[in-house]
Design an enzyme around this catalytic site. Structure first.
Site, PDB file in Angstrom:
ATOM      1  CG  HIS A 209      -6.971  -3.209  -2.671  1.00  0.00           C
ATOM      2  ND1 HIS A 209      -7.537  -2.482  -1.657  1.00  0.00           N
ATOM      3  CD2 HIS A 209      -6.279  -4.213  -2.084  1.00  0.00           C
ATOM      4  CE1 HIS A 209      -7.181  -3.016  -0.499  1.00  0.00           C
ATOM      5  NE2 HIS A 209      -6.420  -4.073  -0.730  1.00  0.00           N
TER       6      HIS A 209
ATOM      7  CE  LYS B  10      -3.565  -2.779   2.033  1.00  0.00           C
ATOM      8  NZ  LYS B  10      -4.777  -2.882   2.845  1.00  0.00           N
TER       9      LYS B  10
ATOM     10  CD  GLU C 299      -6.794  -0.375   1.197  1.00  0.00           C
ATOM     11  OE1 GLU C 299      -5.762  -0.160   0.540  1.00  0.00           O
ATOM     12  OE2 GLU C 299      -6.819  -1.127   2.203  1.00  0.00           O
TER      13      GLU C 299
END
Ligand code: PGA
Length: 252
Positions: free
Chosen positions: A97, A11, A99
């Site tokens: 993803h 990340k 996020e």
């Protein structure tokens, strides 16, 4: 037999020196414990691809990115194209993803476009799917995942589909310390494989690798990876510790 795979999603973490140290420590651990039957993938932030790339060549792991543009090239300030990733020797790229879906409004249509760009440039997509807590509690997890898989991937040919890695990441398990049970993981993984079977047939369904992600740790990886349809993991927090990450990569 499907090859196992463990991918570390860093990340937007670590400063340059920490990233450099983490790569060096992972390499050291891998040299001591490397399992030849497991593909290890490291997905650092874009600026650190260079450090990781240098090591990857000599140390037998694969390089991954965390995102890619839907565009090929041109006036798209801040974007990074699949051909640029390919030129950086990136082998895999995470797409969709949760996020990115939540914070950057990435849709299934965007996922499909990104997958196309990656495949055009010989980068293997790791396509994330997963339900949020409310969807699970309302019993909608199967339909949510079916929609994500079909809209993101089912335009592909059989040959293209065999290049795909799918990561099942229940959103309620990401970064929360609340892991899916082995039953929950296996149930969804076998459901996803069933969808692929229905659409593409047995060869592709047997070939495609499906990873589990969401609070996967050095402690619980072995149980999760023992499930017949779990082919490895996409690891967030625990991929930032060399020892934990390499332990997970050996948990088969
Ligand atoms: P986590 O993240 O392992 O920290 O839960 C997984 C992911 O977001 O890919």
């Amino acid at each position: 037999m499907r090859r196992k795979i463990v991918a570390g999603n860093w990340k937007m973490n670590l400063d340059f020196q920490q990233a450099d140290e983490l790569i060096a420590n992972i390499v050291k651990e891998l040299n001591q414990h490397h399992r030849k039957d497991v593909d290890v993938v490291i997905c650092p932030p874009f600026p650190y691809l260079m450090i990781a790339d240098y090591e990857a060549e000599t140390n037998g792991y694969f390089l991954g990115a965390q995102n890619v543009s839907i565009f090929n090239n041109g006036a798209y300030t801040g974007e990074i194209s699949a051909s640029m990733l390919s030129a950086m020797c990136v082998d895999y790229c995470i797409v969709g993803h949760s996020e990115r879906r939540k914070l950057f409004f990435e849709s299934n249509k965007d996922v499909a476009e990104k997958v196309n760009r990656l495949l055009e440039n010989d980068v293997k997509p790791i396509v994330c799917v997963g339900e949020v807590l409310e969807e699970r509690e309302n019993g909608q997890h199967f339909s949510v995942i079916k929609k994500q898989v079909s809209e993101g991937l089912f335009h592909l040919t059989e040959g293209q589909m065999q290049q795909i890695v799918i990561a099942y990441e229940p959103v309620w398990a990401i970064g929360t310390g609340r892991t899916a049970s082995t039953f929950q993981a296996q149930e969804i993984h076998s459901f996803i494989r069933g969808l692929v079977l229905e659409k593409y047939g047995a060869e592709t369904a047997n070939e495609i690798r499906i990873l589990y992600g969401g609070s996967c740790t050095a402690k619980n990886a072995k149980d999760l990876f023992a499930m017949p349809d779990v082919d490895g993991g996409l690891i967030g927090g625990a991929s930032l510790k060399a020892n934990d990450f390499v332990t997970i990569a050996q948990s088969f």
